[in-house]
Design a protein around this motif. Structure first.
Motif, PDB file in Angstrom:
ATOM      1  N   GLN A 159      36.784  40.776  34.945  1.00 53.18           N
ATOM      2  CA  GLN A 159      38.194  40.584  35.257  1.00 53.18           C
ATOM      3  C   GLN A 159      39.059  41.641  34.563  1.00 53.18           C
ATOM      4  N   TYR A 196      43.504  32.967  34.969  1.00 54.77           N
ATOM      5  CA  TYR A 196      42.062  33.181  35.048  1.00 54.77           C
ATOM      6  C   TYR A 196      41.453  33.449  33.672  1.00 54.77           C
ATOM      7  N   PHE A 197      42.121  34.328  32.893  1.00 52.56           N
ATOM      8  CA  PHE A 197      41.633  34.582  31.536  1.00 52.56           C
ATOM      9  C   PHE A 197      41.666  33.301  30.696  1.00 52.56           C
ATOM     10  N   ARG A 222      38.916  44.607  36.772  1.00 53.22           N
ATOM     11  CA  ARG A 222      39.717  44.389  37.989  1.00 53.22           C
ATOM     12  C   ARG A 222      41.200  44.544  37.693  1.00 53.22           C
ATOM     13  N   THR A 223      41.611  44.017  36.568  1.00 57.93           N
ATOM     14  CA  THR A 223      43.026  44.081  36.198  1.00 57.93           C
ATOM     15  C   THR A 223      43.469  45.527  35.980  1.00 57.93           C
ATOM     16  N   GLN A 255      37.626  36.067  42.294  1.00 53.57           N
ATOM     17  CA  GLN A 255      37.820  35.093  41.203  1.00 53.57           C
ATOM     18  C   GLN A 255      37.220  33.740  41.583  1.00 53.57           C
ATOM     19  N   ASN A 302      48.157  35.023  38.052  1.00 52.90           N
ATOM     20  CA  ASN A 302      46.744  34.759  38.327  1.00 52.90           C
ATOM     21  C   ASN A 302      45.858  35.258  37.199  1.00 52.90           C
ATOM     22  N   THR A 303      46.165  36.448  36.727  1.00 60.43           N
ATOM     23  CA  THR A 303      45.355  37.035  35.659  1.00 60.43           C
ATOM     24  C   THR A 303      45.436  36.200  34.382  1.00 60.43           C
ATOM     25  N   THR A 304      46.655  35.792  34.042  1.00 55.83           N
ATOM     26  CA  THR A 304      46.839  34.963  32.852  1.00 55.83           C
ATOM     27  C   THR A 304      46.077  33.652  32.975  1.00 55.83           C
ATOM     28  N   GLU A 353      46.664  43.358  40.368  1.00 55.03           N
ATOM     29  CA  GLU A 353      46.449  41.922  40.193  1.00 55.03           C
ATOM     30  C   GLU A 353      47.774  41.210  39.925  1.00 55.03           C
ATOM     31  N   SER A 354      47.822  39.913  40.309  1.00 52.17           N
ATOM     32  CA  SER A 354      49.004  39.097  40.015  1.00 52.17           C
ATOM     33  C   SER A 354      49.010  38.737  38.532  1.00 52.17           C
TER      34      SER A 354
END
Length: 754
Positions: A702, A719-720, A705-706, A651, A715-717, A711-712
């Motif tokens: 992403q 990053y998106f 990857r998710t 990321q 973190n995902t929220t 994935e956390s």
């Protein structure tokens, strides 16, 4: 033993000079705001007139010095060393407190601060004495504190808020009924009558009442002829009416400007006469106490009964203090920030409001409107129509002309502000009552602005919120002054001279830090790229002017975006908070430009009205950019502040690629708009489209990857959210570039056709 007290006097002298500097920086608003707000005379002229007023007022303040010596506590109940503890604690507290408010740019009351500092320190030392006594209890505190005088002073300060506001509103209402907003076209004799009344008030209350107690040497014989109030006022009124009519009819000069000049002089004089005790009253009291103690043989356990008696004034100290005040007035930059607060709250037109509405201001406005409607229904229709007609605004008042920094209010209101405030302060000074000049001048200005209907439905809720904030600051001053002075007095009582040295060092460090931060903020303000409103009336002019604003937004966006994501990657919370602060500031400035659209459209010619749509669209896009940056900075800051997991290596790698591409695009765009080389926009638009494709590919990456790895969720929220908002940011900047390219290309074609 005596050497310690000499050192203490030297420290008090240094604190007095410092207190004069920070105090005048705070109180300059009291006598400068009306003249500055009306723009009747140049700033340099205002400063010269105010300086002369301060110089003369300093000589008339000798009687007020007694307040610091015996107005709050009974000096005969204290020993010399205890008196010095009280005075030292008061001065250290006063310097720190006033500098704190100056740094915030808020006017506070130096009278309130000194009164409650004296009260806090005296109560602390009194309680320590009572605690050491076997016979005294808490009920004996009244022996040490001059309760009646203290209550009278505090009550007078609180009443001054209501009195100043009411009288200011009433006098302004009557003045406006007589003169209207179109006062220039009213019969000249009305201006003469208004001038006669104003100048008579200033003459009697400033010259006669204000200077009567001054030590003017051989000139004091003048006041022998002013003992009869009615005779003095009667002859004075006749003289000034004749003078005003000659001034208006024969010389055809502006009587309102003369009132503002004399009012500024009188108010500066009244300020120095009343408020000088706030800055040097305590050191002079300590100097008098030291002389009394030395004359008594410098014995220990010496009671200071003599300090409560009549003592000769130290004229040379008053003159020296006046010089320091004048120098501070000319060279203090903090004073300008404090003046701005008062002028903004009193200005006639709507615009950018400094304070936000709160529930209390909304409540007051709502019920005030209901009350006004009720009164209007009861009043005869003819009376209502007559009053409304007298308060009709001059049509040009709402226009904003190019490069014009228009007055906040007209000459009539400035004259009333100065006249009423001067009279009230001078009356208090003549009775040796330390009235708060800040309370009086501020509340008079608020009263006159209310009477002038400056607090309309567009601005009332914000103006009242501002007034409530300032008044709340005064109560905070009282509480802080009492508490801090009591604590410092206790520390000095325990630690003696070493505690004094420590507190003075602390004061020096804090004031130096405040000075450095203020200088730094001034420097940043000068170099910071601020947004400026467009004022042209043609589409070509709007393109030229607004391009500088767009260049500035791109420059600041580049720095904010990079700082935010670098802070997120490095988990640097301070950098993230700084970026968030910058994004909020940008949002406020863009909102300010949008709030100016009304005046911008009003100033456009009928033939060029189409320019407004272009400018409105540009500001809409800039607002979208600021909102995207605010979201990115807020979500990143919250993520780190909540101690969530850091971003993963993949990321971070993707984000750094985006950061570098956006940095280059913003930098190139900034140069294009700064140099107005709009022909290069086409290539930048294509680069931004390539970046959008890159962001879309990172989003897809992403998603995979998710789906395939653990994935956390946080973190995902995050990053998106960052990628989606970055895409919106680039879309908006592309729209800005396309809009300018289209309009510029179209404009160039029209020019060539002609």
């Amino acid at each position: 033993m005596g050497d310690i007290y000499i050192y203490m006097l030297i420290i008090l002298a240094g604190l007095a000079i410092t207190d004069l500097v920070v105090g005048v920086s705070n109180d300059a608003v009291n006598f400068l705001n009306s003249a500055i707000g009306s723009k009747a005379i140049s700033f340099k002229t205002i400063m010269i007139i105010a300086s002369l007023g301060i110089a003369l007022g300093a000589l008339s303040s000798s009687g007020m010095m007694e307040v610091a010596r015996k107005g709050i506590f009974n000096p005969g109940e204290f020993y010399f060393d205890e008196i010095m503890i009280i005075f030292m604690a008061v001065m250290i507290t006063d310097v720190l407190l006033l500098d704190f408010f100056n740094s915030l740019g808020l006017p506070t009351s130096t009278t309130v601060s000194i009164v409650f500092e004296l009260l806090g320190a005296a109560v602390c030392v009194s309680l320590l004495k009572i605690g050491e006594s076997e016979t005294e209890t808490f009920l004996d505190l009244g022996r040490y504190i001059a309760s009646e005088t203290a209550i009278e002073i505090v009550t007078g300060i609180l009443l001054s808020v209501v009195i100043a506001f009411t009288i200011g509103a009433l006098v302004q209402f009557l003045s406006r009924l007589m003169l209207t907003f179109n006062y220039r076209k009213r019969p000249a004799f009305l201006a003469g009558i208004f001038g006669g009344l104003s100048l008579t008030s200033l003459y009697y209350f400033i010259i006669v009442k204000g200077l009567k107690g001054a030590d003017l040497g051989g000139l004091n014989f003048i006041f022998e002829y002013t003992t009869n109030v009615y005779t003095t006022l009667g002859y004075g009124f006749i003289f000034w009416i004749i003078f005003s009519l000659i001034y208006v009819y024969v010389l055809k000069w502006d009587i309102y400007k003369l009132i503002i000049i004399l009012g500024t002089f009188g108010l500066a004089m009244a300020f120095a006469g009343n408020d000088l005790v706030n800055f040097i009253g305590v050191p002079i009291g300590a100097y008098d106490a030291y002389n009394i103690w030395m004359d008594a043989g410098a014995v220990e356990g010496f009671r200071m009964d003599a300090l409560g008696g009549k003592l000769p004034s130290q004229k040379w100290l008053l003159i020296l203090a006046g010089v320091v005040m004048i120098l501070t007035l000319w060279f203090s930059s903090k004073a300008q920030a404090v003046v701005k607060t008062s002028v903004d709250l009193a200005r006639q037109d709507s615009g950018i409001e400094r304070f936000k509405a709160n529930f209390l201001s909304r409540y007051l406005v709502r019920y005030s409107i209901m009350t006004a409607d009720g009164i209007q229904r009861v009043m005869p229709k003819s009376a209502t129509n007559y009053i409304s007609k007298r308060f009709e605004k001059v049509p040009s008042l709402g226009l904003v002309t190019k490069n014009a920094d228009k007055p906040a209010f007209d000459y009539v209101r400035a004259s009333v502000n100065l006249m009423v405030a001067s009279v009230l302060i001078s009356v208090a000074t003549s009775y040796k009552l330390p009235l708060s000049t800040t309370y009086v001048t501020f509340m008079v200005a608020m009263g006159t602005s209310l009477a002038d209907r400056a607090w309309g439905t567009e601005s009332a809720v914000y103006r009242i919120a501002g007034v409530l904030n300032v008044i709340g600051g005064w109560f905070f001053t009282a509480f802080s002054a009492f508490t801090a002075a009591a604590i410092f007095a206790y520390i000095i009582y325990l630690g003696g001279f070493y505690a004094i040295i420590g507190l003075v060092v602390l004061a020096v460090v804090l004031i130096t830090r405040s000075f450095i931060m203020h200088k730094r903020s001034q420097t940043e303000q000068k170099i910071t790229d601020e947004l400026h409103k467009a004022e042209s009336k043609t589409i070509q002019g709007i393109i030229e002017e607004s391009s500088d604003t767009v260049a500035t937004v791109f420059k600041r966006s580049k720095n904010m975006y990079s700082k935010t994501l670098e802070g997120l990657i490095n988990q640097d919370l301070s950098a993230l908070k700084s970026a968030r602060k910058d994004s909020k500031k940008l949002g406020v400035e863009v909102d300010a430009l949008r709030n100016n659209i009304y005046f911008f459209i009003r100033n456009l010619d009928e033939q060029t009205i189409g320019a407004s749509k272009f400018y409105i669209d540009v500001l809409g896009h800039l607002q979208d950019i600021s909102q995207s940056l605010e979201y990115i900075s807020r979500s990143s800051t919250d993520h780190i502040n909540n101690n969530h997991k850091s971003l993963k290596f993949t990321q971070i790698k993707d984000l750094k690629e985006i950061i570098n591409r956006i940095h280059d695009i913003f930098e190139e765009s900034e140069n294009v708009f700064k140099n107005k080389d709009f022909i290069r926009l086409e290539s930048i638009i294509s680069k931004k489209r390539e970046l959008l494709e890159l962001v879309d590919s990172k989003i897809e990456k992403q998603v995979k990857r998710t789906k395939n790895t653990d994935e956390s969720p946080k973190n995902t929220t995050l990053y998106f959210g960052l990628l989606l908002e970055t895409r919106d940011l680039m879309n908006t900047t592309t729209q800005v570039a396309e809009q300018y390219f289209t309009e510029y290309d179209s404009n160039q074609f029209d020019t060539e056709s002609e």
